[in-house]
Design a protein around this motif. Structure first.
Motif, PDB file in Angstrom:
ATOM      1  N   THR A 138       0.844  -1.194   0.000  1.00 32.41           N
ATOM      2  CA  THR A 138       0.000   0.000   0.000  1.00 32.41           C
ATOM      3  C   THR A 138       0.878   1.241   0.000  1.00 32.41           C
ATOM      4  OG1 THR A 138      -1.747   1.200   1.182  1.00 32.41           O
ATOM      5  CG2 THR A 138      -0.119   0.076   2.521  1.00 32.41           C
ATOM      6  N   GLN A 153      -1.161   8.634  -1.978  1.00 33.89           N
ATOM      7  CA  GLN A 153      -0.937   9.642  -2.993  1.00 33.89           C
ATOM      8  C   GLN A 153      -1.515  10.974  -2.513  1.00 33.89           C
ATOM      9  OE1 GLN A 153      -2.620   8.082  -6.627  1.00 33.89           O
ATOM     10  NE2 GLN A 153      -0.959   6.626  -6.939  1.00 33.89           N
ATOM     11  N   VAL A 166      -3.728   3.595  -2.037  1.00 33.29           N
ATOM     12  CA  VAL A 166      -3.646   2.558  -3.069  1.00 33.29           C
ATOM     13  C   VAL A 166      -3.221   1.248  -2.416  1.00 33.29           C
ATOM     14  CG1 VAL A 166      -2.604   1.856  -5.246  1.00 33.29           C
ATOM     15  CG2 VAL A 166      -3.043   4.287  -4.799  1.00 33.29           C
ATOM     16  N   LYS A 209      -2.519  -2.995  -3.232  1.00 28.65           N
ATOM     17  CA  LYS A 209      -2.244  -3.930  -4.307  1.00 28.65           C
ATOM     18  C   LYS A 209      -2.114  -5.338  -3.747  1.00 28.65           C
ATOM     19  CE  LYS A 209       0.264  -0.556  -7.149  1.00 28.65           C
ATOM     20  NZ  LYS A 209       1.546  -0.254  -7.855  1.00 28.65           N
ATOM     21  N   ILE A 240      -5.828  -4.087  -7.931  1.00 32.19           N
ATOM     22  CA  ILE A 240      -5.439  -2.760  -7.462  1.00 32.19           C
ATOM     23  C   ILE A 240      -6.693  -2.042  -6.971  1.00 32.19           C
ATOM     24  CG2 ILE A 240      -4.413  -0.538  -8.067  1.00 32.19           C
ATOM     25  CD1 ILE A 240      -2.834  -1.937 -10.243  1.00 32.19           C
ATOM     26  N   THR A 271      -7.908   1.560  -5.448  1.00 32.59           N
ATOM     27  CA  THR A 271      -7.541   2.963  -5.255  1.00 32.59           C
ATOM     28  C   THR A 271      -8.697   3.670  -4.561  1.00 32.59           C
ATOM     29  OG1 THR A 271      -6.220   2.893  -7.281  1.00 32.59           O
ATOM     30  CG2 THR A 271      -6.741   5.056  -6.385  1.00 32.59           C
TER      31      THR A 271
END
Length: 239
Positions: free
Chosen positions: A151, A154, A160, A162, A175, A177
């Motif tokens: 993770t 942003q 985010v 994954k 993924i 987000t």
């Protein structure tokens, strides 16, 4: 005459004695005055040194006051509020990310069939590392499990997550987000790429096949055919 000389000599002797008596105190007082001048000079030096010491003593408290004031200002700065305490991750628990709407299972999205799904908003808000999520792909009539193993954050408070699909190839992954208003999920499989856009407040979303969307855009042609224009080749000048 002898008697007069004796009298004059005695008078001169008396005058000399008186002069000695008068001069002796004067000589004695001179050293006293010099001592007084030395002592007064020492006193002036002592007085001149004293203000310097008093000045140094006044500097130290001012520095301590400045330090105390700076510490007080730092204490007045409000600390950020701690985030919500998330429950510990159970490695054996599998969380179903969404469910297909049985009453209205499908809809059309830009010429592509999409499936309506419902997501629990609390699942979105409590995503964290180590969780195992299950993603149902109605187009394939199959579900995929993936554990969130990485993770990062942003800008604009976007998180985010994954993870790799269990028993999948290197190209199969998930993924997630999560933004403030919506959350995007991409499930990449060997059969295709599937995406969802979840409303964080209501949990409503649709599962769309990006492969079908791309195929539709590729096959779509709205260009007008250009009319053929005859072109006469240049002729050689015989002149």
């Amino acid at each position: 005459m002898k008697n007069s000389k004796i009298i004059i000599g005695a008078g001169a002797l008396l005058v000399g004695v008186c002069a000695a008596v008068v001069l002796t105190p004067a000589l004695k007082t001179k050293p006293a005055s010099s001592v007084q001048s030395v002592s007064s000079t020492a006193g002036e030096k002592a007085q001149s040194v004293a203000p310097v010491n008093s000045g140094n003593a006044s500097v130290a408290p001012s520095q301590e006051d400045a330090t105390a004031e700076a510490v007080a200002k730092q204490e007045d700065i409000p600390l950020p509020e701690p985030g919500p305490q998330l429950a510990e991750v159970d490695p054996n628990e599998v969380i179903n990310m969404w469910k297909v709407d049985d009453q209205h299972p499908t809809t059309e999205d830009a010429g592509v069939t999409a499936y309506n799904v419902q997501v629990d908003p609390t699942i979105v808000s409590s995503l964290q590392m180590g969780q195992t999520l299950e993603f149902e792909i109605p187009q394939l009539n199959q579900s995929y499990k993936a554990q969130l193993t990485s993770t990062h954050n942003q800008l604009d408070d976007v998180h985010v997550f994954k993870g790799k699909i269990e028993n999948g190839s290197n190209v199969e992954n998930v993924i997630v987000t999560r933004g403030e208003i919506e959350t995007y999920v991409t499930v990449s499989t060997e059969q295709g790429v599937y995406t969802t856009r979840i409303d964080n407040k209501t949990g409503r979303s649709t599962v769309v096949s990006e492969t079908d969307r791309l195929r539709t855009i590729t096959n779509f042609n709205d260009a007008l055919p250009a009319p053929e224009v005859p072109i006469t080749p240049p002729q050689k000048d015989n002149g």
